[in-house]
Write a protein that holds these residues in place. Structure first.
Motif, PDB file in Angstrom:
ATOM      1  N   LEU A  64       0.851  -1.187   0.000  1.00  0.00           N
ATOM      2  CA  LEU A  64       0.000   0.000   0.000  1.00  0.00           C
ATOM      3  C   LEU A  64       0.885   1.234   0.000  1.00  0.00           C
ATOM      4  CD1 LEU A  64      -2.538  -1.134   2.744  1.00  0.00           C
ATOM      5  CD2 LEU A  64      -2.989  -1.003   0.311  1.00  0.00           C
ATOM      6  N   ASP A  65       0.970   1.915  -1.133  1.00  0.00           N
ATOM      7  CA  ASP A  65       1.782   3.128  -1.242  1.00  0.00           C
ATOM      8  C   ASP A  65       0.830   4.308  -1.388  1.00  0.00           C
ATOM      9  OD1 ASP A  65       4.115   4.727  -1.546  1.00  0.00           O
ATOM     10  OD2 ASP A  65       3.752   4.780  -3.706  1.00  0.00           O
ATOM     11  N   LEU A  66       0.417   4.865  -0.254  1.00  0.00           N
ATOM     12  CA  LEU A  66      -0.581   5.923  -0.227  1.00  0.00           C
ATOM     13  C   LEU A  66      -0.142   7.038   0.710  1.00  0.00           C
ATOM     14  CD1 LEU A  66      -3.679   3.571   0.152  1.00  0.00           C
ATOM     15  CD2 LEU A  66      -2.952   4.712  -1.952  1.00  0.00           C
ATOM     16  N   PRO A  67      -0.514   8.299   0.407  1.00  0.00           N
ATOM     17  CA  PRO A  67      -0.099   9.411   1.272  1.00  0.00           C
ATOM     18  C   PRO A  67      -0.667   9.285   2.684  1.00  0.00           C
ATOM     19  CG  PRO A  67      -1.725  10.130  -0.342  1.00  0.00           C
ATOM     20  CD  PRO A  67      -1.292   8.764  -0.747  1.00  0.00           C
ATOM     21  N   THR A  68      -1.901   8.783   2.797  1.00  0.00           N
ATOM     22  CA  THR A  68      -2.506   8.506   4.100  1.00  0.00           C
ATOM     23  C   THR A  68      -3.178   7.145   4.021  1.00  0.00           C
ATOM     24  OG1 THR A  68      -4.571   9.616   3.453  1.00  0.00           O
ATOM     25  CG2 THR A  68      -2.934  10.934   4.646  1.00  0.00           C
ATOM     26  N   VAL A  69      -3.187   6.447   5.135  1.00  0.00           N
ATOM     27  CA  VAL A  69      -3.745   5.093   5.169  1.00  0.00           C
ATOM     28  C   VAL A  69      -4.801   5.011   6.265  1.00  0.00           C
ATOM     29  CG1 VAL A  69      -3.248   2.651   5.481  1.00  0.00           C
ATOM     30  CG2 VAL A  69      -1.568   4.122   4.369  1.00  0.00           C
ATOM     31  N   SER A 115       3.503   1.768   2.765  1.00  0.00           N
ATOM     32  CA  SER A 115       4.460   2.813   2.414  1.00  0.00           C
ATOM     33  C   SER A 115       3.739   4.144   2.503  1.00  0.00           C
ATOM     34  CB  SER A 115       4.990   2.590   0.991  1.00  0.00           C
ATOM     35  OG  SER A 115       5.756   3.702   0.567  1.00  0.00           O
ATOM     36  N   SER A 116       4.214   5.029   3.382  1.00  0.00           N
ATOM     37  CA  SER A 116       3.544   6.307   3.570  1.00  0.00           C
ATOM     38  C   SER A 116       4.542   7.357   4.018  1.00  0.00           C
ATOM     39  CB  SER A 116       2.430   6.158   4.615  1.00  0.00           C
ATOM     40  OG  SER A 116       1.729   7.372   4.796  1.00  0.00           O
ATOM     41  N   THR A 117       4.082   8.617   4.088  1.00  0.00           N
ATOM     42  CA  THR A 117       4.935   9.693   4.593  1.00  0.00           C
ATOM     43  C   THR A 117       4.961   9.674   6.115  1.00  0.00           C
ATOM     44  OG1 THR A 117       3.051  11.221   4.573  1.00  0.00           O
ATOM     45  CG2 THR A 117       4.449  11.172   2.605  1.00  0.00           C
ATOM     46  N   TRP A 118       3.921   9.107   6.736  1.00  0.00           N
ATOM     47  CA  TRP A 118       3.812   8.993   8.184  1.00  0.00           C
ATOM     48  C   TRP A 118       3.870  10.355   8.880  1.00  0.00           C
ATOM     49  CZ3 TRP A 118       2.058   4.391   9.170  1.00  0.00           C
ATOM     50  CH2 TRP A 118       2.430   3.324   8.340  1.00  0.00           C
ATOM     51  N   ASP A 119       3.342  11.385   8.206  1.00  0.00           N
ATOM     52  CA  ASP A 119       3.354  12.724   8.795  1.00  0.00           C
ATOM     53  C   ASP A 119       2.120  13.001   9.652  1.00  0.00           C
ATOM     54  OD1 ASP A 119       5.777  13.428   7.684  1.00  0.00           O
ATOM     55  OD2 ASP A 119       4.856  14.113   5.816  1.00  0.00           O
ATOM     56  N   CYS A 147       6.184  -1.647   7.620  1.00  0.00           N
ATOM     57  CA  CYS A 147       5.999  -0.210   7.441  1.00  0.00           C
ATOM     58  C   CYS A 147       7.279   0.379   6.865  1.00  0.00           C
ATOM     59  CB  CYS A 147       5.683   0.468   8.779  1.00  0.00           C
ATOM     60  SG  CYS A 147       4.155  -0.080   9.549  1.00  0.00           S
ATOM     61  N   ILE A 148       7.146   1.088   5.746  1.00  0.00           N
ATOM     62  CA  ILE A 148       8.307   1.714   5.121  1.00  0.00           C
ATOM     63  C   ILE A 148       7.992   3.163   4.783  1.00  0.00           C
ATOM     64  CG2 ILE A 148       9.229  -0.432   4.163  1.00  0.00           C
ATOM     65  CD1 ILE A 148       7.986   0.277   1.504  1.00  0.00           C
ATOM     66  N   SER A 149       9.027   3.958   4.668  1.00  0.00           N
ATOM     67  CA  SER A 149       8.869   5.346   4.274  1.00  0.00           C
ATOM     68  C   SER A 149       8.707   5.428   2.761  1.00  0.00           C
ATOM     69  CB  SER A 149      10.103   6.150   4.698  1.00  0.00           C
ATOM     70  OG  SER A 149      10.126   7.412   4.074  1.00  0.00           O
ATOM     71  N   ARG A 150       7.964   6.422   2.293  1.00  0.00           N
ATOM     72  CA  ARG A 150       7.837   6.645   0.852  1.00  0.00           C
ATOM     73  C   ARG A 150       9.177   7.045   0.236  1.00  0.00           C
ATOM     74  NH1 ARG A 150       2.632   9.598  -1.778  1.00  0.00           N
ATOM     75  NH2 ARG A 150       1.666   7.648  -2.467  1.00  0.00           N
ATOM     76  N   PHE A 151      10.130   7.397   1.089  1.00  0.00           N
ATOM     77  CA  PHE A 151      11.451   7.794   0.617  1.00  0.00           C
ATOM     78  C   PHE A 151      12.479   6.690   0.834  1.00  0.00           C
ATOM     79  CE2 PHE A 151       9.141  11.501   2.285  1.00  0.00           C
ATOM     80  CZ  PHE A 151       8.977  12.211   1.108  1.00  0.00           C
ATOM     81  N   ALA A 152      12.007   5.486   1.105  1.00  0.00           N
ATOM     82  CA  ALA A 152      12.900   4.354   1.354  1.00  0.00           C
ATOM     83  C   ALA A 152      13.693   3.990   0.101  1.00  0.00           C
ATOM     84  CB  ALA A 152      12.098   3.151   1.829  1.00  0.00           C
ATOM     85  N   LEU A 171      10.332  -3.183   9.649  1.00  0.00           N
ATOM     86  CA  LEU A 171      10.244  -1.749   9.887  1.00  0.00           C
ATOM     87  C   LEU A 171      11.409  -1.081   9.184  1.00  0.00           C
ATOM     88  CD1 LEU A 171       8.833   0.603  11.410  1.00  0.00           C
ATOM     89  CD2 LEU A 171      10.490   0.241  13.251  1.00  0.00           C
ATOM     90  N   CYS A 172      11.111  -0.129   8.319  1.00  0.00           N
ATOM     91  CA  CYS A 172      12.124   0.591   7.546  1.00  0.00           C
ATOM     92  C   CYS A 172      13.093   1.319   8.481  1.00  0.00           C
ATOM     93  CB  CYS A 172      11.413   1.596   6.637  1.00  0.00           C
ATOM     94  SG  CYS A 172      12.508   2.688   5.719  1.00  0.00           S
ATOM     95  N   PRO A 173      14.398   1.250   8.220  1.00  0.00           N
ATOM     96  CA  PRO A 173      15.384   1.958   9.054  1.00  0.00           C
ATOM     97  C   PRO A 173      15.081   3.442   9.212  1.00  0.00           C
ATOM     98  CG  PRO A 173      16.488   0.445   7.565  1.00  0.00           C
ATOM     99  CD  PRO A 173      15.050   0.476   7.144  1.00  0.00           C
ATOM    100  N   ARG A 174      14.500   4.063   8.183  1.00  0.00           N
ATOM    101  CA  ARG A 174      14.168   5.487   8.250  1.00  0.00           C
ATOM    102  C   ARG A 174      13.111   5.785   9.324  1.00  0.00           C
ATOM    103  NH1 ARG A 174      15.087   9.119   3.895  1.00  0.00           N
ATOM    104  NH2 ARG A 174      16.397   8.259   2.235  1.00  0.00           N
ATOM    105  N   LEU A 175      12.335   4.764   9.691  1.00  0.00           N
ATOM    106  CA  LEU A 175      11.233   4.969  10.617  1.00  0.00           C
ATOM    107  C   LEU A 175      11.552   4.542  12.044  1.00  0.00           C
ATOM    108  CD1 LEU A 175       8.299   3.679   8.374  1.00  0.00           C
ATOM    109  CD2 LEU A 175       9.043   6.042   8.713  1.00  0.00           C
ATOM    110  N   ALA A 176      12.751   4.029  12.258  1.00  0.00           N
ATOM    111  CA  ALA A 176      13.125   3.505  13.578  1.00  0.00           C
ATOM    112  C   ALA A 176      13.007   4.569  14.666  1.00  0.00           C
ATOM    113  CB  ALA A 176      14.536   2.938  13.540  1.00  0.00           C
TER     114      ALA A 176
END
Length: 210
Positions: free
Chosen positions: A51-56, A73-77, A93-98, A117-122
């Motif tokens: 799921l690659d969406l701006p919001t989930v 995959s999201s921005t998680w903002d 869970c991964i970042s859209r910038f992964a 869990l994506c390293p960017r989101l740790a």
């Protein structure tokens, strides 16, 4: 061979994810659509659903988890938080910038039945765990959160009981506990809290705000 479904609102992202998964040995993309609704209409099951969406929406995640392991995959903002997404059924869970290597690794881990869990989101995940925000802060149990979603979505206690496989008396008990924990007295306040905690579907958030 693991089957993969891709849900991405942007055509370029959708094509990129489709190629990335197709190039990975042992994976086959069998669906690539723009919305969760389109995927639901296909009434199929998959090993992995990206799921690659701006919001989930957590409610949508709950449904997706029934047809495949969700990799979000999201921005998680904003909402939902990582914790809320995981509790709603996300297996990764991964970042859209992964980086592409991280996306590939995430798919491999999910295919093996693991969690990624994506390293960017740790750092973000650690912050959420430490601060105990959202539903953690409110002390809602898993079944109470599920009940809250159905109530805020407009279902009666009898309908909720049928959907959750419970007695109506049990749903009534859950509803009383939820109102006490959230310190609300009516359905309007309950719906507002469901929105703030990220438990109400996006389409209904818009309707509630109207």
């Amino acid at each position: 061979m693991f089957t993969v479904a891709i849900v991405a609102d942007q055509p370029v992202s959708r094509a990129g994810l489709e190629k990335l998964a197709s190039d990975e040995a042992g994976f086959r993309v069998v669906a690539a659509v723009a919305t969760v609704e389109e995927l639901s209409c296909q009434a199929a099951s998959y090993d992995i659903v990206v799921l690659d969406l701006p919001t989930v929406d957590v409610t949508a995640l709950d449904e997706i988890a029934k047809v495949g392991r969700p990799l979000v995959s999201s921005t998680w903002d904003g909402q939902p938080t990582l914790l809320a997404a995981i509790r709603a059924g996300a297996r990764g869970c991964i970042s859209r910038f992964a980086e592409q290597r991280d996306v590939r690794e995430a798919m491999r881990v999910l295919a093996r039945g693991g969690f990624y869990l994506c390293p960017r989101l740790a750092g973000r995940f650690q912050t959420e765990l430490s601060s105990r925000r959202d539903e953690d802060q409110k002390g809602l149990a898993r079944r109470e959160i599920e009940t809250l979603r159905w109530i805020a979505s407009g279902f009666t206690h009898a309908q909720i009981a049928t959907r959750m496989g419970l007695s109506e008396a049990t749903v009534n008990t859950y509803a009383k506990r939820i109102r006490a924990k959230l310190n609300v007295t009516n359905k309007a306040e309950l719906t507002r809290m469901a929105i703030e905690l990220g438990h109400l579907p996006r389409i209904q958030r818009s309707s509630s705000a109207a």
